[in-house]
Design an enzyme around this catalytic site. Structure first.
Site, mmCIF file in Angstrom:
data_model
loop_
_atom_site.group_PDB
_atom_site.id
_atom_site.type_symbol
_atom_site.label_atom_id
_atom_site.label_comp_id
_atom_site.label_asym_id
_atom_site.label_seq_id
_atom_site.Cartn_x
_atom_site.Cartn_y
_atom_site.Cartn_z
ATOM 1 C CE1 TYR A 56 -4.071 -0.905 0.248
ATOM 2 C CE2 TYR A 56 -3.872 -1.780 1.799
ATOM 3 C CZ TYR A 56 -4.884 -1.680 0.497
ATOM 4 O OH TYR A 56 -6.040 -2.248 0.762
ATOM 5 C CD GLU A 152 13.427 10.464 1.547
ATOM 6 O OE1 GLU A 152 13.324 10.014 3.650
ATOM 7 O OE2 GLU A 152 12.794 10.433 1.002
ATOM 8 C CE LYS A 190 1.315 31.224 -16.231
ATOM 9 N NZ LYS A 190 2.106 32.067 -16.420
ATOM 10 C CB CYS A 384 2.485 -16.780 -5.015
ATOM 11 S SG CYS A 384 3.441 -17.231 -3.598
ATOM 12 C CG HIS A 510 5.581 -13.823 -7.840
ATOM 13 N ND1 HIS A 510 4.975 -13.490 -6.999
ATOM 14 C CD2 HIS A 510 6.595 -15.059 -6.538
ATOM 15 C CE1 HIS A 510 4.373 -13.768 -5.850
ATOM 16 N NE2 HIS A 510 5.384 -14.419 -5.880
ATOM 17 C CD GLU A 512 3.702 -12.223 -10.902
ATOM 18 O OE1 GLU A 512 3.784 -12.781 -11.540
ATOM 19 O OE2 GLU A 512 3.807 -11.731 -9.419
HETATM 20 N N1 GLN Z 1 1.638 -15.880 1.748
HETATM 21 C C1 GLN Z 1 2.777 -16.972 1.271
HETATM 22 C C2 GLN Z 1 3.691 -17.332 1.278
HETATM 23 O O1 GLN Z 1 4.852 -17.404 1.568
HETATM 24 C C3 GLN Z 1 2.533 -16.544 -0.771
HETATM 25 C C4 GLN Z 1 3.628 -15.446 -0.577
HETATM 26 C C5 GLN Z 1 3.139 -14.972 -1.969
HETATM 27 O O2 GLN Z 1 2.163 -14.808 -2.394
HETATM 28 N N2 GLN Z 1 3.959 -14.154 -2.591
HETATM 29 O O3 GLN Z 1 4.265 -19.161 1.035
#
Ligand code: GLN
Length: 543
Positions: A56, A152, A190, A384, A510, A512
């Site tokens: 978030y 920073e 501007k 995942c 993953h 993606e």
């Molecule tokens: N929380 C789950 C795990 O740690 C899936 C993690 C995720 O979706 N990246 O295995």
């Protein structure tokens, strides 16, 4: 070895101007001219890396081949350049201080007072140049997070000033990205905020070499002249970056503005032929001329901030373009899904994707969504945590393990179908301790994934602590949920696939993270194709 050239990209006036996209677009153009380029990001926050940040706050955490948890801009760099980055490509103030403090404890500065200048700035400079030592790159682009003027980022700005001095103008340039706001009431663009922001840089001893000016309307010649005059840059170094329909237009817009040529001129590099952007343009043609469309539900718990699932959203765009299909994504909050409303929330979709995630919140909604996809035969893609909920659902509702759960959520369940990996059990620290980065996976012949990848051995990136508990595998396979991909070294299940379903695939990794603009990921291409087929079938049944 030829001198490596360094481009620094800073931002002014406001954040969120798209420094990452400008850096990636410049990188893409230079690569298309045959140069070897990498892009790195320096972030001014104190976390050692973004791995411990709430999505978030900061959007998704991107994971590299070597298992670094990094800023989401590295995803853009990889997608645009179709090249891997590594731990070295993302450095935070936290990491810099950590290195310096470790050296101090080891006695490296013995007798000296350790200070921001020179010790912190030296460490920053060392990291700026680190990727340039092996002769792998001609140009290194460094994006500086935050905006000029932030307290920073001061040590980074000072380190750039020194680097420019050390390397000389023809080897080190600064591109400053600013905003040219349009004031509706007077009908004018501007330049004052940009003038002020450049003054800020000048106060720190840095004269920007090129200005890239974000604006919602084209900036005309008078404005360019004014900016050139007040900001001490030649007029052809004032680059207009007008709001684009898609981020994938930006390399072509920057080409039109000759950003790449300006950079090469200053670096005294031969300009040569036009950059080769054929594949890129072909992608854009497909993206902009879809012959069909599908509706995909993306089920997750951080849906208010789309950046939390950036790579998934981009991968769907890549997979869609390859299919000449417009992908409409509805962001569905898993917390809202219940048995009573699942049909209403998900029913109209041609595909359901369950996103990664951590912790208990929204998990039952995800399980309900997985059940709905399984029963209604809507194409399903679980990533995942999305895989984990799919097997929990199957365990509960098909195999009859009423308490099937992940020990992440129910540590004392009788049926720990998803359990902590052995090597995770002793770990107490949170940062950088998951199963991270690329692992190989062997695919089972005859499965859908085997057909999609067209390969037996693949490698994909991971970020998780929990895994499928192999004690239950036989039971799952006997009822048609098969382990379509297995890690050849550890035997961990990496992909589950439902045989009696048109497209029901869950991956522990993953995918993606490895989809690129010109090389869309096979699973995303396959998922969109399955959604198209589903829609055609649905429409046939209607008529
Ligand atoms: N929380 C789950 C795990 O740690 C899936 C993690 C995720 O979706 N990246 O295995």
């Amino acid at each position: 070895m030829a001198q490596v050239k360094y481009v620094f990209v800073t931002g002014g006036v406001t954040s969120s101007l798209g420094k990452g996209i400008i850096s990636a677009s410049l990188g893409k153009l230079l690569v298309a001219r045959g140069l070897r380029v990498t892009i790195q990001k320096f972030d001014p926050y104190i976390n050692i890396d973004p791995g411990t940040l709430n999505p978030y706050e900061h959007g998704e955490c991107y994971v590299t081949e070597d298992g670094a948890e990094t800023d989401l801009d590295l995803g853009h760099y990889e997608r645009f350049l179709a090249a891997n980055t590594s731990q070295k490509n993302n450095v935070t103030t936290g990491r810099i201080y950590n290195n310096v403090i470790t050296k101090e404890r080891e006695g490296e500065y013995l007798g000296k007072t350790v200070q921001v200048i020179p010790h912190i700035t030296d460490e920053i400079k060392r990291n700026f140049l680190a990727l340039g030592h092996n002769g792998d790159f001609d140009i290194i682009i460094t994006e500086i997070g935050g905006s000029v003027g932030d307290i920073e980022s001061l040590p980074f700005i000072e380190a750039i000033r020194q680097t420019k001095w050390d390397l000389g103008h023809e080897n080190c340039i600064v591109i400053h990205l600013t905003l040219i706001p349009y004031l509706k009431a007077v009908g004018e663009l501007k330049t004052k905020p940009t003038q002020h922001s450049v003054k800020r840089l000048l106060e720190s001893g840095i004269q920007p070499d090129i200005l890239v000016c974000r604006s919602e309307r084209a900036i005309n010649n008078d404005i360019r002249k004014k900016l050139a005059l007040f900001c001490n840059v030649p007029i052809n170094s004032v680059i207009s970056s007008i709001d684009a329909k898609t981020i994938y237009d930006v390399p072509l817009l920057m080409r039109k503005e000759k950003l790449d040529e300006r950079v090469m001129e200053i670096f005294q590099l031969p300009i040569g032929e036009e950059p080769d952007l054929e594949n890129w343009k072909e992608f854009l043609t497909r993206l902009k001329n879809p012959t069909k469309e599908v509706n995909i539900a993306l089920v997750g718990k951080y849906v208010e901030l789309h950046d939390a699932y950036k790579s998934i959203a981009e991968s769907l765009i890549h997979g869609g373009a390859r299919n000449e299909c417009k992908v409409n994504v509805s962001w569905v909050s898993s917390e809202e899904i219940e048995n009573e409303n699942v049909e209403e929330l998900l029913g109209g979709h041609d595909g359901i994707l369950i996103a990664p995630g951590f912790g208990e919140r929204g998990i039952e909604g995800k399980i309900t969504a997985a059940k709905y996809a399984r029963e209604t035969k809507i194409p399903f893609f679980g990533i995942c945590l999305g895989l984990q909920v799919a097997v929990i659902e199957f365990g509960r509702n098909v195999l009859g393990y009423k308490q099937a759960a992940s020990t992440e959520i129910s540590p004392n369940t009788k049926d720990p179908i998803i359990d902590l990996m052995e090597e995770q059990k002793k770990i107490t620290k949170k940062g950088g301790t998951m199963r991270l980065g690329a692992y190989s996976c062997r695919l089972k012949e005859g499965t859908k994934v085997y057909k999609l990848y067209k390969s037996e051995e693949i490698s994909e990136r991971h970020r998780h602590r929990y895994e499928f508990n192999n004690e239950y595998l036989e039971k799952f396979e006997s009822k048609g949920m098969v382990a379509a991909g297995i890690n050849p070294d550890s035997n961990l299940v990496e992909i589950m696939e439902l045989k009696s379903h048109p497209w029901y695939i869950g991956t522990q990794f993953h995918p993606e993270l490895k989809s690129r603009v010109v090389e869309p990921h096979p699973l995303f291409v396959g998922f969109v194709k399955a959604a198209v087929d589903h829609r055609i079938k649905k429409e046939k049944n209607k008529s």
